[in-house]
Design an enzyme around this catalytic site. Sequence first.
Site, PDB file in Angstrom:
ATOM      1  N   HIS A  38     -10.366   1.173   1.895  1.00 55.58           N
ATOM      2  CA  HIS A  38      -9.606   2.203   2.189  1.00 55.58           C
ATOM      3  C   HIS A  38     -10.762   3.622   2.513  1.00 55.58           C
ATOM      4  CE1 HIS A  38      -5.157   2.581   2.066  1.00 55.58           C
ATOM      5  NE2 HIS A  38      -5.448   1.542   0.608  1.00 55.58           N
ATOM      6  N   CYS A  72       0.759  -1.306   0.017  1.00 52.58           N
ATOM      7  CA  CYS A  72       0.034  -0.128   0.118  1.00 52.58           C
ATOM      8  C   CYS A  72       0.731   1.962   0.034  1.00 52.58           C
ATOM      9  CB  CYS A  72      -0.572   0.303   0.965  1.00 52.58           C
ATOM     10  SG  CYS A  72      -2.361   1.200   1.465  1.00 52.58           S
ATOM     11  N   GLU A 108      -8.816  -0.710  -2.875  1.00 50.15           N
ATOM     12  CA  GLU A 108      -9.208   0.625  -1.887  1.00 50.15           C
ATOM     13  C   GLU A 108     -11.063   0.764  -1.668  1.00 50.15           C
ATOM     14  OE1 GLU A 108      -7.228   2.843  -3.443  1.00 50.15           O
ATOM     15  OE2 GLU A 108      -5.897   1.319  -4.264  1.00 50.15           O
TER      16      GLU A 108
END
Length: 161
Positions: free
Chosen positions: A135, A89, A132
């Site tokens: 996130h 990441c 994603e």
Amino acid sequence: MAMREIRTVPDPVLRTACDEITTIDDRVRSLVADLVETVDAEGRAGLAANQIGVNLRAFSWNIDDEIGYVINPRIVELSEDTQDGDEGCLSVPGLWYPTRRAWYARVEGIDLEGKPVVVEGTELMARCLQHECDHLDGLLYLDRLDRAVRKKAMRELRAQL
């Protein structure tokens, strides 16, 4: 458009669930342009808005020479088949750990015109979509690691800080 600085742990924005985008305005258009420009660099597969300090639900990707974005993405389908592989990441630089993900993922969202968008893929693209979306929900891939591996990763992370 601007190449934006990547936020890294322990920045609290990375642990905050992002807000839905309710209006496509100049701020959102600028955000998407920055996400696309910032992900277009060597070694970058995906980038969520909170990784550049913006608490809105949008991300960009750069997979197999295809760059794209999606606004308000939601995972709507994951395969039961899984894949194992090392995951890293941009917000946790230098650390790569085996992370189990679905082999296939399908995400629905909208584009800058407000039109529905479907993004789907297998293997690396599926991993990117899941990473994603995590996130945007305030999760890091480290949260998905098996307990023993996560313990080791957190020790290494603390040593870097």
